[in-house]
Design a protein around this motif. Structure first.
Motif, short mmCIF file in Angstrom:
data_model
loop_
_atom_site.label_atom_id
_atom_site.label_comp_id
_atom_site.label_asym_id
_atom_site.label_seq_id
_atom_site.Cartn_x
_atom_site.Cartn_y
_atom_site.Cartn_z
N GLY A 6 0.81 -1.27 0.00
CA GLY A 6 0.11 0.10 -0.09
C GLY A 6 0.80 1.35 0.17
N ARG A 7 0.50 2.37 0.95
CA ARG A 7 1.26 3.40 1.15
C ARG A 7 2.35 3.41 2.32
N GLU A 8 2.69 2.12 2.66
CA GLU A 8 3.67 1.84 3.63
C GLU A 8 4.85 1.16 3.19
N CYS A 9 6.06 1.64 3.70
CA CYS A 9 7.45 1.09 2.93
C CYS A 9 8.15 0.80 4.30
N LEU A 10 9.03 -0.27 4.14
CA LEU A 10 9.93 -0.39 5.29
C LEU A 10 11.34 -0.76 4.58
N ILE A 11 12.39 -0.23 5.01
CA ILE A 11 13.68 -0.25 4.78
C ILE A 11 14.35 -0.92 6.00
N PHE A 12 14.80 -2.07 6.10
CA PHE A 12 15.48 -2.81 6.96
C PHE A 12 16.94 -2.73 6.55
N GLN A 13 17.59 -2.18 7.61
CA GLN A 13 19.13 -2.00 7.24
C GLN A 13 19.85 -3.48 7.94
N LEU A 14 19.94 -4.47 7.10
CA LEU A 14 20.33 -5.71 7.36
C LEU A 14 21.35 -5.71 7.83
N SER A 15 22.45 -5.17 7.19
CA SER A 15 23.78 -5.07 7.58
C SER A 15 24.16 -4.39 8.99
N ARG A 16 23.40 -3.76 9.33
CA ARG A 16 23.42 -3.10 10.76
C ARG A 16 22.57 -3.94 11.86
N ALA A 17 21.81 -4.54 11.40
CA ALA A 17 20.90 -5.50 12.38
C ALA A 17 21.54 -6.56 13.07
N HIS A 18 21.38 -6.87 14.52
CA HIS A 18 22.10 -8.08 15.08
C HIS A 18 21.24 -9.22 14.66
N ARG A 19 20.10 -9.22 14.44
CA ARG A 19 19.23 -10.30 14.13
C ARG A 19 18.11 -9.97 13.15
N ALA A 20 17.46 -10.69 12.53
CA ALA A 20 16.13 -10.56 11.93
C ALA A 20 15.09 -11.39 12.70
N PRO A 21 13.89 -10.73 12.86
CA PRO A 21 12.77 -11.48 13.51
C PRO A 21 12.10 -12.31 12.66
N ARG A 22 11.45 -13.24 13.57
CA ARG A 22 10.70 -14.44 12.98
C ARG A 22 9.48 -14.04 12.16
N SER A 23 9.05 -12.85 12.60
CA SER A 23 7.72 -12.31 11.76
C SER A 23 8.42 -12.04 10.11
N LEU A 24 9.31 -11.70 10.09
CA LEU A 24 10.24 -11.37 8.75
C LEU A 24 10.29 -12.54 8.01
N ARG A 25 11.03 -13.62 8.70
CA ARG A 25 11.08 -14.75 8.03
C ARG A 25 9.85 -15.54 7.56
N ARG A 26 9.07 -15.64 8.38
CA ARG A 26 7.68 -16.10 8.01
C ARG A 26 7.10 -15.34 6.74
N LEU A 27 7.08 -14.01 6.84
CA LEU A 27 6.69 -13.31 5.60
C LEU A 27 7.24 -13.66 4.25
N LEU A 28 8.58 -13.65 4.41
CA LEU A 28 9.39 -13.99 3.13
C LEU A 28 9.25 -15.36 2.93
N GLU A 29 8.91 -16.28 3.44
CA GLU A 29 8.58 -17.55 3.18
C GLU A 29 7.22 -18.11 2.81
N ASP A 30 6.27 -17.20 3.38
CA ASP A 30 4.85 -17.74 3.33
C ASP A 30 4.51 -17.89 1.74
N PRO A 31 4.02 -19.07 1.33
CA PRO A 31 3.52 -19.16 0.11
C PRO A 31 2.43 -18.30 -0.44
N GLU A 32 1.59 -18.04 0.44
CA GLU A 32 0.26 -17.57 0.08
C GLU A 32 0.50 -16.00 -0.16
N VAL A 33 1.63 -15.46 0.03
CA VAL A 33 2.02 -14.00 -0.14
C VAL A 33 2.80 -13.79 -1.38
#
Length: 233
Positions: free
Chosen positions: A102-129
């Protein structure tokens, strides 16, 4: 820079911009030490953009997005614009991951983050998305190669879909060409010097935020116009 685009920076009154189409504006951010907010205005569409390296902010963004988009989720019609940026002279495979719904955007600074949340992993792997991008054949491998080891269930290439639909027939379809042919946005440009800039920086510039935001947000808009949820990556 991107023509017809105006960027309002949410926390700093000063920002060195290249294009006269870009403007900055300071706005209130409740937790500037955790995230910064930008508004990227493109063809009268304003994309609220959150930039962060904090997993908790990413988790909250995804939770709110899923709650707002529960109808599309139930119907398996949820589209997520996805993009990856990296620094050419860095060992980090992917420095940032940008998502847009929609009109919302997220920029996640991966190289600066100490971990990636499970919710992100689920979103990236979800076959229904349906995750979408443009000329994104490298994105999946680059995300898997990061220190976070992000696995992606697939990303639909909108350039390939546009060729299949007969909307665009060129062998070299760029984001600029697709934005004009599908959305009628003439003059959109992605500056090469911004694309080759330091995406591992602690603080991303307004130009970088604009570049990354439009990469994912225009992908979302084009996928919605093409009803991309009906296709398999």
């Amino acid at each position: 820079m991107v023509s017809h685009v105006r960027t309002k920076r949410a926390y700093s009154p000063k920002c060195a911009m290249v294009s006269h189409h870009v403007r900055t504006k300071r706005a209130y951010s409740p937790k500037p030490h955790k995230y910064k907010v930008f508004e990227v205005d493109c063809y009268h569409r304003c994309f609220r953009t959150t930039v962060t390296a904090h997993p908790g902010v990413v988790r909250d963004w995804i939770f709110k997005m899923r709650r707002r988009r529960s109808y599309q989720l139930r119907r398996r019609e949820l589209i997520v614009g996805l993009g990856v940026q990296w620094s050419a002279f860095s060992n980090n495979p992917a420095a940032t991951l940008q998502l847009s719904v929609g009109r919302e955007c997220l920029i996640f600074q991966l190289s600066r983050a100490h971990r990636a949340p499970r919710s992100l992993r689920r979103l990236l792997e979800d076959p229904e998305v349906t995750r979408v991008g443009v000329n994104n054949h490298r994105d999946v491998a680059m995300l898997e190669s990061t220190k976070h080891g992000l696995c992606v269930g697939g990303v639909l290439d909108l350039a390939r879909l546009a060729r299949y639909e007969g909307i665009c027939t060129s062998n070299h379809l760029s984001m600029e060409v697709l934005a004009e042919d599908i959305l009628g946005m003439q003059g959109v440009k992605k500056a090469e010097d911004v694309g080759r800039s330091n995406w591992d920086a602690v603080t991303l510039s307004g130009d970088q935020v604009e570049y990354a935001c439009l990469d994912a947000s225009l992908s979302f808009l084009m996928a919605k116009a093409l009803e991309a949820w009906q296709w398999t990556p």
